[in-house]
Design an enzyme around this catalytic site. Structure first.
Site, short mmCIF file in Angstrom:
data_model
loop_
_atom_site.label_atom_id
_atom_site.label_comp_id
_atom_site.label_asym_id
_atom_site.label_seq_id
_atom_site.Cartn_x
_atom_site.Cartn_y
_atom_site.Cartn_z
N ALA A 168 0.84 -1.20 0.00
CA ALA A 168 0.00 0.00 0.00
C ALA A 168 0.87 1.25 0.00
O ALA A 168 0.62 2.21 -0.75
CB ALA A 168 -0.94 0.00 1.20
N ASP A 169 1.90 1.26 0.83
CA ASP A 169 2.83 2.40 0.85
C ASP A 169 3.55 2.54 -0.49
O ASP A 169 3.63 3.64 -1.05
CB ASP A 169 3.87 2.20 1.95
CG ASP A 169 3.43 2.76 3.29
OD1 ASP A 169 2.77 3.80 3.30
OD2 ASP A 169 3.73 2.14 4.32
N ILE A 170 4.10 1.44 -0.98
CA ILE A 170 4.88 1.50 -2.22
C ILE A 170 3.97 1.84 -3.40
O ILE A 170 4.33 2.63 -4.28
CB ILE A 170 5.64 0.18 -2.45
CG1 ILE A 170 6.67 -0.03 -1.33
CG2 ILE A 170 6.32 0.17 -3.81
CD1 ILE A 170 7.31 -1.40 -1.32
#
Length: 395
Positions: A168-170
């Site tokens: 999700a972050d990446i």
């Protein structure tokens, strides 16, 4: 610097993963990234370990190459003045605070555009700058859970599972790169800057693609298939005589080739096995039959046989194995850098290979505040002023 973003200056107010991943990609392709960190502490990920190398965490080293680091206490008027001076010279600013935090600090979009009307200001947050979840704290695991990703990940009879990486972050960082590039192209034509709103949850939803499509088409909630595919069979790992192999029979032609290579040509025309639609319907029988076949040879034997037959397959590597793989090394996907305290450090390379303006890995992740004096001097601070700011803990 060279690369398609050469000449672009990025004011990086982000930390942890989504923002730093975005700015690393921009830096890889030529942007000058000035990473602003807290005096004495820096980006939280500097302390996320072990493992540590030369006083820096492996986590921080993985996503902060090609950047300059300055330390600024943005809670002080003098610190904010440094940010404003940087904004006047920046093409892009990026932050990943909870919505409203940057405005309260006096470094939000509306304030920075007073210094630079053409600035492109990218905000990454858990749930976006609007909507009923706007003010919730955003973490990668929450976005994976709430987006439906965890519900479709894991074994059919097991619990929902998070992906092994912070996707999700990446993913949000990747969308931010794309949005910034689009905004730079728009500004090139019109001279206009703009604000960009990227959320971890939205980024995960965009990755649902065929899972969402299957639901829209059928009204059925997608389930978990382990490492198998909901729409293709056989398309999953199988145990061999000495390990595992990933088999990807993506169409009926490949199924026929697999049956020939496996010495079971009759399966290609067996009722219930002939077409992919039949194989999906009869998944359990097909998987059991293929599983029994795959167990008869070693992984190496299967790889040689299937490669010769043109059937997509691959070993299930460990991280250590793939980082030493000859193909990966030939593609320059492992890069070595010299770090001031850690010495020789390795990092993952650049996956997009441009023929004329390639990305480059030029410098190791910076020490905390390594470039503070250099950047402040460029902004017009003399040695006495810099010493005073440092004495008072502002930088």
């Amino acid at each position: 610097m060279s690369g398609p973003f050469a000449g672009v200056r990025v004011l990086d107010l982000s930390r942890i993963l989504s923002g730093p991943y975005c700015t690393m990609v921009l830096a890889d392709f030529g942007a000058e990234v000035i990473k602003v960190e807290r005096p004495g502490a820096g980006d939280d990920t500097r302390h996320w370990g072990p493992p540590f190398v030369g006083g820096e965490s492996g986590y921080f080293l993985s996503i902060n190459r090609n950047k300059k680091s300055i330390t600024v206490d943005m809670s002080t008027p003098e610190g904010r003045e440094i940010i404003y001076r940087l904004a006047r010279t920046a093409d892009v600013a990026i932050e990943n605070f909870r919505p409203g935090t940057a405005d309260r600090l006096g470094i939000g979009y509306e304030r920075l555009r007073q210094e630079n009307p053409s600035i492109i200001y990218c905000s990454i947050s858990g749930f976006g700058q609007t909507g009923p979840y706007r003010d919730r704290p955003g973490y990668d695991a929450l976005a994976q859970a709430m987006s439906g990703m965890m519900a479709i990940t894991g074994e059919p009879d097991g619990p929902p599972m998070k992906h092994g990486m912070s996707i999700a972050d990446i993913g949000a960082g990747m969308w931010a790169v794309f949005a910034i590039a689009a905004a730079l192209y728009h500004r090139e034509r019109t001279g206009e800057g703009q604000a960009i709103d990227v959320s971890l949850l939205d980024a995960q939803l965009s990755w649902l693609t065929y899972a969402a499509g299957n639901y829209f088409a059928s009204g059925k909630n997608p389930g978990r298939y382990g490492s198998a595919h909901p729409n293709i069979v056989p398309y999953q790992p199988f145990a061999t005589a000495d390990g595992y192999i990933m088999l990807a029979v993506g169409n009926d032609r490949l199924w026929q080739q697999f049956c020939q290579a496996a010495g079971r040509p009759e399966l290609a025309d067996q009722p219930g096995f002939r077409t992919n639609a039949e194989r999906v319907t009869n998944r359990a029988d097909v998987v059991a039959t293929v599983g029994a076949i795959m167990a008869q040879r070693t992984t190496a034997e299967w790889m040689e046989l299937l490669e010769r037959a043109g059937v997509p397959a691959g070993p299930i590597n460990t991280v250590e194995q793939i980082l030493h793989d000859p193909h990966v090394l030939a593609r320059e996907m492992v890069v070595t850098l010299q770090h001031p305290t850690a010495g020789e450090v390795k990092t993952v390379g650049i996956p997009a290979k441009l023929s004329d303006t390639p990305g480059t890995v030029r410098s190791a992740p910076p020490l905390l505040g390594q470039h503070t004096d250099e950047v402040l001097a460029e902004l017009g601070y003399d040695a006495a002023a810099i010493a005073d700011l440092r004495e008072r803990g502002i930088v």
